[in-house]
Motif scaffolding. Structure first.
Motif, PDB file in Angstrom:
ATOM      1  N   LEU A 138       0.836  -1.215   0.000  1.00  0.00           N
ATOM      2  CA  LEU A 138       0.000   0.000   0.000  1.00  0.00           C
ATOM      3  C   LEU A 138       0.866   1.259   0.000  1.00  0.00           C
ATOM      4  O   LEU A 138       0.562   2.244  -0.695  1.00  0.00           O
ATOM      5  N   LYS A 139       1.953   1.272   0.764  1.00  0.00           N
ATOM      6  CA  LYS A 139       2.849   2.423   0.795  1.00  0.00           C
ATOM      7  C   LYS A 139       3.473   2.646  -0.578  1.00  0.00           C
ATOM      8  O   LYS A 139       3.584   3.768  -1.058  1.00  0.00           O
ATOM      9  N   THR A 140       3.875   1.516  -1.181  1.00  0.00           N
ATOM     10  CA  THR A 140       4.481   1.617  -2.512  1.00  0.00           C
ATOM     11  C   THR A 140       3.462   2.131  -3.510  1.00  0.00           C
ATOM     12  O   THR A 140       3.770   2.997  -4.346  1.00  0.00           O
ATOM     13  N   LEU A 141       2.249   1.610  -3.402  1.00  0.00           N
ATOM     14  CA  LEU A 141       1.191   2.062  -4.308  1.00  0.00           C
ATOM     15  C   LEU A 141       0.860   3.536  -4.066  1.00  0.00           C
ATOM     16  O   LEU A 141       0.635   4.291  -5.016  1.00  0.00           O
ATOM     17  N   GLU A 142       0.849   3.957  -2.828  1.00  0.00           N
ATOM     18  CA  GLU A 142       0.571   5.365  -2.520  1.00  0.00           C
ATOM     19  C   GLU A 142       1.644   6.254  -3.101  1.00  0.00           C
ATOM     20  O   GLU A 142       1.352   7.313  -3.671  1.00  0.00           O
ATOM     21  N   SER A 143       2.897   5.819  -2.954  1.00  0.00           N
ATOM     22  CA  SER A 143       3.970   6.642  -3.512  1.00  0.00           C
ATOM     23  C   SER A 143       3.899   6.669  -5.032  1.00  0.00           C
ATOM     24  O   SER A 143       4.104   7.712  -5.670  1.00  0.00           O
ATOM     25  N   GLN A 144       3.554   5.543  -5.617  1.00  0.00           N
ATOM     26  CA  GLN A 144       3.432   5.508  -7.081  1.00  0.00           C
ATOM     27  C   GLN A 144       2.222   6.326  -7.535  1.00  0.00           C
ATOM     28  O   GLN A 144       2.268   6.998  -8.555  1.00  0.00           O
ATOM     29  N   VAL A 145       1.132   6.252  -6.768  1.00  0.00           N
ATOM     30  CA  VAL A 145      -0.061   7.048  -7.098  1.00  0.00           C
ATOM     31  C   VAL A 145       0.271   8.531  -6.967  1.00  0.00           C
ATOM     32  O   VAL A 145      -0.146   9.351  -7.797  1.00  0.00           O
ATOM     33  N   ASP A 146       1.026   8.851  -5.949  1.00  0.00           N
ATOM     34  CA  ASP A 146       1.409  10.256  -5.774  1.00  0.00           C
ATOM     35  C   ASP A 146       2.273  10.732  -6.935  1.00  0.00           C
ATOM     36  O   ASP A 146       2.052  11.836  -7.463  1.00  0.00           O
ATOM     37  N   THR A 147       3.248   9.904  -7.319  1.00  0.00           N
ATOM     38  CA  THR A 147       4.105  10.318  -8.442  1.00  0.00           C
ATOM     39  C   THR A 147       3.309  10.372  -9.741  1.00  0.00           C
ATOM     40  O   THR A 147       3.484  11.291 -10.548  1.00  0.00           O
ATOM     41  N   LEU A 148       2.402   9.419  -9.920  1.00  0.00           N
ATOM     42  CA  LEU A 148       1.590   9.437 -11.152  1.00  0.00           C
ATOM     43  C   LEU A 148       0.621  10.622 -11.143  1.00  0.00           C
ATOM     44  O   LEU A 148       0.408  11.278 -12.169  1.00  0.00           O
ATOM     45  N   SER A 149       0.057  10.882 -10.006  1.00  0.00           N
ATOM     46  CA  SER A 149      -0.864  12.023  -9.950  1.00  0.00           C
ATOM     47  C   SER A 149      -0.095  13.320 -10.147  1.00  0.00           C
ATOM     48  O   SER A 149      -0.587  14.257 -10.794  1.00  0.00           O
ATOM     49  N   ASN A 150       1.127  13.401  -9.649  1.00  0.00           N
ATOM     50  CA  ASN A 150       1.950  14.599  -9.890  1.00  0.00           C
ATOM     51  C   ASN A 150       2.300  14.710 -11.363  1.00  0.00           C
ATOM     52  O   ASN A 150       2.307  15.822 -11.933  1.00  0.00           O
ATOM     53  N   GLN A 151       2.595  13.638 -11.973  1.00  0.00           N
ATOM     54  CA  GLN A 151       2.919  13.664 -13.405  1.00  0.00           C
ATOM     55  C   GLN A 151       1.686  14.049 -14.220  1.00  0.00           C
ATOM     56  O   GLN A 151       1.780  14.825 -15.169  1.00  0.00           O
ATOM     57  N   ILE A 152       0.511  13.507 -13.829  1.00  0.00           N
ATOM     58  CA  ILE A 152      -0.704  13.839 -14.546  1.00  0.00           C
ATOM     59  C   ILE A 152      -1.015  15.328 -14.331  1.00  0.00           C
ATOM     60  O   ILE A 152      -1.403  16.020 -15.262  1.00  0.00           O
ATOM     61  N   LYS A 153      -0.818  15.767 -13.155  1.00  0.00           N
ATOM     62  CA  LYS A 153      -1.063  17.166 -12.844  1.00  0.00           C
ATOM     63  C   LYS A 153      -0.119  18.063 -13.627  1.00  0.00           C
ATOM     64  O   LYS A 153      -0.551  19.088 -14.195  1.00  0.00           O
ATOM     65  N   SER A 154       1.089  17.689 -13.660  1.00  0.00           N
ATOM     66  CA  SER A 154       2.048  18.537 -14.385  1.00  0.00           C
ATOM     67  C   SER A 154       1.767  18.481 -15.867  1.00  0.00           C
ATOM     68  O   SER A 154       1.911  19.498 -16.567  1.00  0.00           O
ATOM     69  N   LYS A 155       1.349  17.397 -16.415  1.00  0.00           N
ATOM     70  CA  LYS A 155       1.016  17.322 -17.843  1.00  0.00           C
ATOM     71  C   LYS A 155      -0.245  18.100 -18.118  1.00  0.00           C
ATOM     72  O   LYS A 155      -0.386  18.726 -19.165  1.00  0.00           O
ATOM     73  N   LEU A 156      -1.168  18.068 -17.215  1.00  0.00           N
ATOM     74  CA  LEU A 156      -2.403  18.825 -17.413  1.00  0.00           C
ATOM     75  C   LEU A 156      -2.114  20.312 -17.251  1.00  0.00           C
ATOM     76  O   LEU A 156      -2.702  21.146 -17.952  1.00  0.00           O
ATOM     77  N   LEU A 157      -1.302  20.662 -16.413  1.00  0.00           N
ATOM     78  CA  LEU A 157      -0.967  22.068 -16.215  1.00  0.00           C
ATOM     79  C   LEU A 157      -0.067  22.566 -17.342  1.00  0.00           C
ATOM     80  O   LEU A 157      -0.144  23.733 -17.739  1.00  0.00           O
ATOM     81  N   VAL A 158       0.675  21.826 -17.852  1.00  0.00           N
ATOM     82  CA  VAL A 158       1.581  22.214 -18.949  1.00  0.00           C
ATOM     83  C   VAL A 158       0.759  22.280 -20.239  1.00  0.00           C
ATOM     84  O   VAL A 158       1.020  23.113 -21.096  1.00  0.00           O
ATOM     85  N   SER A 159      -0.146  21.554 -20.400  1.00  0.00           N
ATOM     86  CA  SER A 159      -0.848  21.605 -21.652  1.00  0.00           C
ATOM     87  C   SER A 159      -1.841  22.669 -21.650  1.00  0.00           C
ATOM     88  O   SER A 159      -2.465  23.420 -21.502  1.00  0.00           O
TER      89      SER A 159
END
Length: 159
Positions: A138-159
């Motif tokens: 769960l911790k690993t998944l949370e960290s991966q979800v956080d990194t993926l959500s940050n990446q999605i956020k940054s891609k959405l904000l950049v576009s």
């Protein structure tokens, strides 16, 4: 023929009159004396040894029967004693067998309880390990979800 029969009968009557089986003359006492001597000789040579042998044999048979009956009585007593000893030994053997079964049952019950306790320990340890792995996942998944959500956020904000 009748004349011949009378003639033969007459001759036999004359012979019977001359001398018979027991003539009362000097031969009769001699025959009695011979008979008594023969009886005495036979008594010493033949009858006494045979009577002695028969008496000895009768005594031997009597003592053998007495000994055999005493031995039989003793054998009966020994047999009764051995049967009593055998009955006691069988009872003791049955007691030992029942005691051994009882002890074996106790050992089986004890080992079964130990195995159940160990199995419970293994289940608790496996459950703890699974919970730990679940938390790590769960911790690993949370960290991966956080990194993926940050990446999605940054891609959405950049576009």
């Amino acid at each position: 023929m009748i004349y011949l029969t009378f003639l033969l009968a007459g001759e036999t009557a004359e012979e019977v009159g001359k001398g018979g089986l027991f003539d009362f003359n000097a031969t009769l006492p001699l025959m009695v004396l011979q008979f008594l001597v023969l009886m005495t000789v036979l008594n010493f040579i033949f009858y006494k040894p045979i009577a002695k042998v028969l008496d000895e044999r009768e005594e031997y048979v009597r003592t053998s029967l007495t000994t055999a009956s005493a031995n039989l009585l003793q054998a009966d007593q020994l047999t009764a004693r051995y049967e009593d000893d055998l009955a006691i030994a069988r009872k003791e053997a049955q007691q030992i067998i029942s005691q051994s079964k009882k002890e074996a049952q106790e050992i089986v019950t004890q080992r079964l309880q130990e195995a159940q306790k160990e199995a419970e320990k293994l289940v608790v340890a496996a459950s703890a390990q699974l919970n730990e792995q679940k938390e790590n996942a769960l911790k690993t998944l949370e960290s991966q979800v956080d990194t993926l959500s940050n990446q999605i956020k940054s891609k959405l904000l950049v576009s």
